[in-house]
Motif scaffolding. Structure first.
Motif, PDB file in Angstrom:
ATOM      1  N   THR A  44      -4.639  -0.956   5.211  1.00 50.60           N
ATOM      2  CA  THR A  44      -3.950  -1.402   4.005  1.00 50.60           C
ATOM      3  C   THR A  44      -4.383  -2.799   3.597  1.00 50.60           C
ATOM      4  O   THR A  44      -4.822  -3.605   4.421  1.00 50.60           O
ATOM      5  N   THR A  75      -3.096  -5.887   0.443  1.00 55.42           N
ATOM      6  CA  THR A  75      -2.151  -6.270  -0.604  1.00 55.42           C
ATOM      7  C   THR A  75      -2.879  -7.072  -1.660  1.00 55.42           C
ATOM      8  O   THR A  75      -3.624  -8.003  -1.350  1.00 55.42           O
ATOM      9  N   VAL A 102       0.703  -4.964  -5.313  1.00 59.71           N
ATOM     10  CA  VAL A 102       0.659  -3.594  -4.823  1.00 59.71           C
ATOM     11  C   VAL A 102      -0.021  -3.577  -3.457  1.00 59.71           C
ATOM     12  O   VAL A 102      -0.983  -4.296  -3.216  1.00 59.71           O
ATOM     13  N   SER A 104      -3.256   5.624  -1.288  1.00 56.79           N
ATOM     14  CA  SER A 104      -1.820   5.536  -1.533  1.00 56.79           C
ATOM     15  C   SER A 104      -1.497   4.171  -2.118  1.00 56.79           C
ATOM     16  O   SER A 104      -2.298   3.222  -2.014  1.00 56.79           O
ATOM     17  N   TYR A 105      -0.307   4.078  -2.726  1.00 53.65           N
ATOM     18  CA  TYR A 105       0.108   2.863  -3.428  1.00 53.65           C
ATOM     19  C   TYR A 105       1.577   2.587  -3.138  1.00 53.65           C
ATOM     20  O   TYR A 105       2.376   3.513  -3.000  1.00 53.65           O
ATOM     21  N   LEU A 106       1.904   1.310  -3.075  1.00 48.96           N
ATOM     22  CA  LEU A 106       3.299   0.897  -3.043  1.00 48.96           C
ATOM     23  C   LEU A 106       3.413  -0.420  -3.791  1.00 48.96           C
ATOM     24  O   LEU A 106       3.030  -1.477  -3.291  1.00 48.96           O
ATOM     25  N   TRP A 107       3.926  -0.332  -5.040  1.00 46.94           N
ATOM     26  CA  TRP A 107       4.105  -1.518  -5.864  1.00 46.94           C
ATOM     27  C   TRP A 107       5.333  -2.288  -5.396  1.00 46.94           C
ATOM     28  O   TRP A 107       6.249  -1.731  -4.790  1.00 46.94           O
ATOM     29  N   GLY A 134       8.500  -0.803  -6.209  1.00 43.94           N
ATOM     30  CA  GLY A 134       8.839   0.480  -5.613  1.00 43.94           C
ATOM     31  C   GLY A 134       8.042   1.666  -6.102  1.00 43.94           C
ATOM     32  O   GLY A 134       8.139   2.745  -5.518  1.00 43.94           O
ATOM     33  N   ASP A 135       7.240   1.518  -7.161  1.00 37.76           N
ATOM     34  CA  ASP A 135       6.454   2.648  -7.666  1.00 37.76           C
ATOM     35  C   ASP A 135       5.339   2.999  -6.682  1.00 37.76           C
ATOM     36  O   ASP A 135       4.818   2.131  -5.961  1.00 37.76           O
ATOM     37  N   THR A 136       4.934   4.267  -6.667  1.00 40.08           N
ATOM     38  CA  THR A 136       3.908   4.741  -5.732  1.00 40.08           C
ATOM     39  C   THR A 136       2.764   5.435  -6.464  1.00 40.08           C
ATOM     40  O   THR A 136       2.184   6.398  -5.958  1.00 40.08           O
TER      41      THR A 136
END
Length: 332
Positions: free
Chosen positions: A235, A237, A226, A204-207, A210-212
């Protein structure tokens, strides 16, 4: 008791009564100084002895028992580690590297009073702390590794009566994902361009914007990082990537005066900032040739490129008049 002619106790008879029952002979002619008696919980037992000395003199009958024995109905159990109401001998924990995990256990204690918690075997690749409370104890574990591994801790709890329980804590440590951002091109560019930022393959991703998704396209200045996760939910970063979008220069071009087609070539001016390039009909190396351009209205373009490589342009019209075709007037 022996009389004055006695010579010590030869043997004795032991009599027993249970609760309110009559006495019966429990032992006859016994000589042991210690005997073992097994009773029933909650029952009261009464004992007395009558001794006989070595000359045959017998002790007089007694009015009161020598011993009253009551077996306590209270059962004292040692403390017990429990989880969700069930007694446990081991506890399995899972934690991500560089994170911590906690679990609170209830400890059953029938004695009352303070309980003593002891770490019998310390962890080998982490640190553990015990935090007792009124219900039991909370266990906190912090690993000091970044890769997958396992660890174990043995702890005990003891009450004031000496009753104890022990618990193995088994810890599975999951590694963190390794993440870095890969730009598709230079992260410094001019307005109108863009760059793709790729975080690699993860669960999974969370920039930071806000993009995933795995890859984002960026056309604005800023710092981009990200947060990714792996299949174990751990997780990491990324380091940030700085994107710089340079604006275009401000370019202007003054208007041109009309010129005759018979005028010789001349240098074009009026473009700002200085140092740009002129182009258009009749323009060669920054000069304009009216004859080459020919009569008519022509568009002259001025392009300037700044130190960042960004450019912009401006245009202006120049009107070429066919002066060579005029017929002179006769003067009389």
């Amino acid at each position: 008791m022996d009389d004055t002619d006695g010579s010590g106790v030869r043997d004795y008879d032991l009599f027993l009564a249970q609760d309110s029952s009559n006495y019966v002979t429990y032992l006859s002619g016994a000589s042991d100084s210690v005997i073992t008696f097994s009773g029933v919980t909650g029952v009261t037992y009464y004992f007395f002895t009558l001794s006989t000395d070595n000359t045959g003199n017998r002790e007089q009958l007694k009015n009161l028992p020598d011993l009253i024995l009551v077996f306590d109905t209270t059962t004292v159990n040692p403390p017990l580690f429990t989880l969700n109401g069930d007694s446990i001998s081991q506890l399995n924990l899972t934690v991500c590297a560089e994170d911590s995990v906690s679990e609170c256990l209830q400890v059953m204690n029938s004695v009352g009073g303070n309980l003593t918690y002891t770490i019998l075997e310390n962890p080998t690749i982490g640190a553990v702390t015990l935090s007792p409370n009124v219900m039991g104890v909370c266990i906190n574990y912090l690993p000091n590794v970044t890769t997958s591994s396992n660890d174990s801790i043995l702890i005990s709890v003891c009450d004031t009566a000496g009753g104890c329980d022990s618990l193995w804590v088994n810890v599975s440590i999951n590694s963190l994902p390794v993440v870095s951002i890969s730009p598709s091109a230079s992260t410094t560019f001019c307005t109108g361009d863009s760059v793709s930022l790729d975080a690699g393959m993860h669960s999974s991703y969370l920039w930071s914007q806000g993009d995933t998704i795995q890859t984002i396209t960026v056309n604005a200045s800023g710092s981009y990082d990200v947060v990714v996760s792996n299949v174990n939910g751990c997780t990491s970063t990324s380091l940030p990537v700085t994107v710089l979008v340079n604006p275009p220069p401000s370019v202007t071009l003054n208007s041109f005066a009309n010129v005759c087609d018979t005028v010789s070539s001349f240098a074009l001016t009026g473009g700002l900032p200085l140092g740009g390039i002129y182009s258009g009909p009749g323009v060669v190396a920054g000069g304009f040739s009216p004859a080459a351009a020919g009569p008519g209205t022509h568009i002259i373009t001025y392009v300037f490129v700044d130190s960042s490589g960004c450019s912009d342009s401006a245009t202006s019209f120049i009107n070429v008049i066919a002066c060579g075709c005029l017929i002179p007037q006769m003067v009389s």
